[in-house]
Design a protein around this motif. Structure first.
Motif, PDB file in Angstrom:
ATOM      1  N   ILE A 193       3.969  17.448   7.367  1.00  0.00           N
ATOM      2  CA  ILE A 193       4.317  16.265   8.153  1.00  0.00           C
ATOM      3  C   ILE A 193       4.466  15.027   7.256  1.00  0.00           C
ATOM      4  O   ILE A 193       5.164  14.078   7.608  1.00  0.00           O
ATOM      5  N   THR A 194       3.820  15.030   6.069  1.00  0.00           N
ATOM      6  CA  THR A 194       3.702  13.776   5.308  1.00  0.00           C
ATOM      7  C   THR A 194       5.041  13.138   4.916  1.00  0.00           C
ATOM      8  O   THR A 194       5.261  11.974   5.249  1.00  0.00           O
ATOM      9  N   PRO A 195       5.964  13.844   4.245  1.00  0.00           N
ATOM     10  CA  PRO A 195       7.211  13.139   3.901  1.00  0.00           C
ATOM     11  C   PRO A 195       8.026  12.796   5.147  1.00  0.00           C
ATOM     12  O   PRO A 195       8.753  11.788   5.162  1.00  0.00           O
ATOM     13  N   LEU A 196       7.890  13.627   6.188  1.00  0.00           N
ATOM     14  CA  LEU A 196       8.677  13.406   7.403  1.00  0.00           C
ATOM     15  C   LEU A 196       8.208  12.168   8.149  1.00  0.00           C
ATOM     16  O   LEU A 196       8.988  11.494   8.817  1.00  0.00           O
ATOM     17  N   LEU A 197       6.923  11.849   7.984  1.00  0.00           N
ATOM     18  CA  LEU A 197       6.393  10.658   8.642  1.00  0.00           C
ATOM     19  C   LEU A 197       7.046   9.387   8.082  1.00  0.00           C
ATOM     20  O   LEU A 197       7.413   8.481   8.846  1.00  0.00           O
ATOM     21  N   ARG A 208       0.826  -1.203   0.000  1.00  0.00           N
ATOM     22  CA  ARG A 208       0.000   0.000   0.000  1.00  0.00           C
ATOM     23  C   ARG A 208       0.853   1.243   0.000  1.00  0.00           C
ATOM     24  O   ARG A 208       2.028   1.220   0.396  1.00  0.00           O
ATOM     25  N   TYR A 209       0.261   2.337  -0.499  1.00  0.00           N
ATOM     26  CA  TYR A 209       0.826   3.670  -0.342  1.00  0.00           C
ATOM     27  C   TYR A 209      -0.182   4.467   0.486  1.00  0.00           C
ATOM     28  O   TYR A 209      -1.393   4.283   0.327  1.00  0.00           O
ATOM     29  N   LEU A 210       0.320   5.362   1.324  1.00  0.00           N
ATOM     30  CA  LEU A 210      -0.562   6.247   2.070  1.00  0.00           C
ATOM     31  C   LEU A 210      -0.158   7.691   1.775  1.00  0.00           C
ATOM     32  O   LEU A 210       1.030   8.039   1.875  1.00  0.00           O
ATOM     33  N   ILE A 211      -1.137   8.497   1.373  1.00  0.00           N
ATOM     34  CA  ILE A 211      -0.884   9.930   1.208  1.00  0.00           C
ATOM     35  C   ILE A 211      -1.874  10.680   2.101  1.00  0.00           C
ATOM     36  O   ILE A 211      -2.874  10.101   2.539  1.00  0.00           O
ATOM     37  N   ALA A 212      -1.583  11.932   2.384  1.00  0.00           N
ATOM     38  CA  ALA A 212      -2.541  12.758   3.125  1.00  0.00           C
ATOM     39  C   ALA A 212      -2.636  14.093   2.408  1.00  0.00           C
ATOM     40  O   ALA A 212      -1.641  14.606   1.892  1.00  0.00           O
ATOM     41  N   VAL A 213      -3.840  14.622   2.367  1.00  0.00           N
ATOM     42  CA  VAL A 213      -4.082  15.841   1.588  1.00  0.00           C
ATOM     43  C   VAL A 213      -4.833  16.842   2.453  1.00  0.00           C
ATOM     44  O   VAL A 213      -5.886  16.528   3.017  1.00  0.00           O
ATOM     45  N   GLY A 214      -4.277  18.042   2.552  1.00  0.00           N
ATOM     46  CA  GLY A 214      -4.964  19.115   3.265  1.00  0.00           C
ATOM     47  C   GLY A 214      -5.864  19.861   2.287  1.00  0.00           C
ATOM     48  O   GLY A 214      -5.525  19.994   1.111  1.00  0.00           O
ATOM     49  N   ARG A 215      -6.981  20.341   2.787  1.00  0.00           N
ATOM     50  CA  ARG A 215      -7.865  21.134   1.916  1.00  0.00           C
ATOM     51  C   ARG A 215      -7.247  22.525   1.771  1.00  0.00           C
ATOM     52  O   ARG A 215      -7.125  23.257   2.743  1.00  0.00           O
ATOM     53  N   ALA A 216      -6.817  22.845   0.562  1.00  0.00           N
ATOM     54  CA  ALA A 216      -6.173  24.144   0.332  1.00  0.00           C
ATOM     55  C   ALA A 216      -7.254  25.188   0.101  1.00  0.00           C
ATOM     56  O   ALA A 216      -8.094  25.014  -0.781  1.00  0.00           O
ATOM     57  N   PRO A 217      -7.248  26.292   0.886  1.00  0.00           N
ATOM     58  CA  PRO A 217      -8.291  27.307   0.712  1.00  0.00           C
ATOM     59  C   PRO A 217      -8.323  27.854  -0.715  1.00  0.00           C
ATOM     60  O   PRO A 217      -9.380  28.103  -1.269  1.00  0.00           O
ATOM     61  N   ALA A 218      -7.142  27.997  -1.321  1.00  0.00           N
ATOM     62  CA  ALA A 218      -7.096  28.526  -2.697  1.00  0.00           C
ATOM     63  C   ALA A 218      -6.797  27.386  -3.660  1.00  0.00           C
ATOM     64  O   ALA A 218      -5.962  27.512  -4.543  1.00  0.00           O
ATOM     65  N   SER A 219      -7.487  26.252  -3.477  1.00  0.00           N
ATOM     66  CA  SER A 219      -7.213  25.072  -4.297  1.00  0.00           C
ATOM     67  C   SER A 219      -7.394  25.369  -5.778  1.00  0.00           C
ATOM     68  O   SER A 219      -8.365  25.994  -6.188  1.00  0.00           O
ATOM     69  N   ARG A 220      -6.391  24.906  -6.582  1.00  0.00           N
ATOM     70  CA  ARG A 220      -6.526  25.036  -8.028  1.00  0.00           C
ATOM     71  C   ARG A 220      -7.228  23.806  -8.594  1.00  0.00           C
ATOM     72  O   ARG A 220      -7.218  23.559  -9.773  1.00  0.00           O
ATOM     73  N   GLY A 221      -7.827  22.997  -7.703  1.00  0.00           N
ATOM     74  CA  GLY A 221      -8.623  21.863  -8.161  1.00  0.00           C
ATOM     75  C   GLY A 221      -8.220  20.537  -7.565  1.00  0.00           C
ATOM     76  O   GLY A 221      -9.044  19.649  -7.407  1.00  0.00           O
ATOM     77  N   GLY A 222      -6.928  20.357  -7.233  1.00  0.00           N
ATOM     78  CA  GLY A 222      -6.438  19.063  -6.761  1.00  0.00           C
ATOM     79  C   GLY A 222      -7.008  18.674  -5.411  1.00  0.00           C
ATOM     80  O   GLY A 222      -7.682  17.645  -5.266  1.00  0.00           O
TER      81      GLY A 222
END
Ligand code: FES
Length: 326
Positions: free
Chosen positions: A121-125, A66-80
């Protein structure tokens, strides 16, 4: 370890980790092992609307299924991040167009110091998992706006002696004490920092007791300060130059208002690119002749000095002519 072969990945779990932060577990659609990754690696995911976004892998690199990623909701999201938070569901299949590592963990250091800001925190984890697996000494300073926004708290609670916190809404309004966080680096100790621009710039400016080889930064977006090679170049701004394409046998004029990448595209030459900000290394191109004014955020000092490659989305020629292996 870099892999540019497209990979199908099924969303197998979707978890709310904190306020405005979700983690997404990805597995091979038919199960089985995935390509291995090293701590610091990221996936380039293809999202609707032709978007390509990079997300650090944050699980233990020893996990092969498995891979695990985490995504924060960006207030000025360009869509991702908006797509991931609002539309992505368990069972959806995504395409990863690349698995790369621009932020590798140097092996064999006597000690590792990690400074994370928010979703940084994600890459550091993944690095923390690797340190634990190797029995390496490490510590983490995790900076967040408030603990309600801090992902992976339960996991980090396993290491109370190693993890310290700074939440902006705690400490009676006292600002982050970076001097203390950066104090007394041991010989060979390595510092890895990932987070918002303000934190990264502050760490870069105040890490005066550290030599450049000890400092490692992963930028999610281009910092406000452009990394021109010298203050004089920054003040002068971009200049036009001649671009020789060795394989094509042609010479193009790169005007001051266009990058090399844009000049190539304007001449019908489409090259792989993703961030267009000097962050992802997708457009890295070999240099045959000429001196480069590096403006990216991914090459090390040693790589810059060697002058063998450049990010053509942002970097330019220092002289009148630059020859590339294109
Ligand atoms: S496209 Fe990302 S570094 Fe050039």
């Amino acid at each position: 370890m870099n892999c540019d072969t497209p990979l199908k990945l099924r969303v197998s779990e979707f978890t709310a980790e904190a306020r405005d932060v979700v983690s997404i577990e990805l597995r091979a659609p038919e199960g089985g092992p995935l390509p291995p990754f090293e701590p610091g690696a990221h996936l380039e995911l293809q999202l609707p609307g032709g978007l390509r976004r990079h997300y650090s892998l944050c699980n233990d690199p020893r996990e092969r299924e498995r891979y695990l990623i985490a995504v924060g909701r960006a207030p000025a999201s360009r869509g991702g991040s908006r797509h991931i938070h609002q539309q992505l569901r368990v069972g959806d299949v995504l395409t990863a167009t690349a698995l790369r590592n621009n932020f590798p963990l140097q092996a064999g250091a006597p000690r590792y110091r990690f400074i994370a800001g928010g979703i940084g925190i994600t890459p550091l984890l993944a690095m923390i998992h690797a340190c634990e697996a190797r029995g390496a000494e490490w510590s983490l300073l995790y900076c967040v706006r408030s603990r309600s926004r801090a992902a992976f708290q339960e996991l980090l609670a396993c290491w109370p002696q190693r993890v310290s916190w700074h939440a902006d809404d705690e400490h009676a309004g006292r600002p982050l004490d970076l001097e203390a966080a950066l104090a007394a680096p041991a010989e060979g100790e390595q510092l890895y920092c990932c987070g918002p621009d303000g934190l990264m710039q502050a760490v870069r400016k105040r890490a005066t007791g550290w030599v450049p080889e000890q400092l490692h930064f992963e930028w999610f977006s281009a910092p406000a300060e452009t990394p021109a090679s010298s203050p004089a170049e920054a003040a002068a701004g971009p200049r036009p130059f001649q671009l020789v394409l060795r394989q094509q046998g042609i010479t193009l004029e790169v005007p001051a208002h266009l990058s090399i990448l844009e000049t190539l595209e304007a001449n019908g030459l489409a090259l792989p690119c993703a961030c267009r900000e000097g962050l992802c290394r997708t457009c890295e191109t070999a240099v045959c002749a000429g001196e480069v004014e590096h403006r990216d955020y991914v090459l090390s000092e040693a790589e810059r000095a060697a002058g063998k490659s450049m990010m053509i989305c942002v970097s330019r020629a220092r002289g009148e002519v630059l020859e590339l292996d294109l």
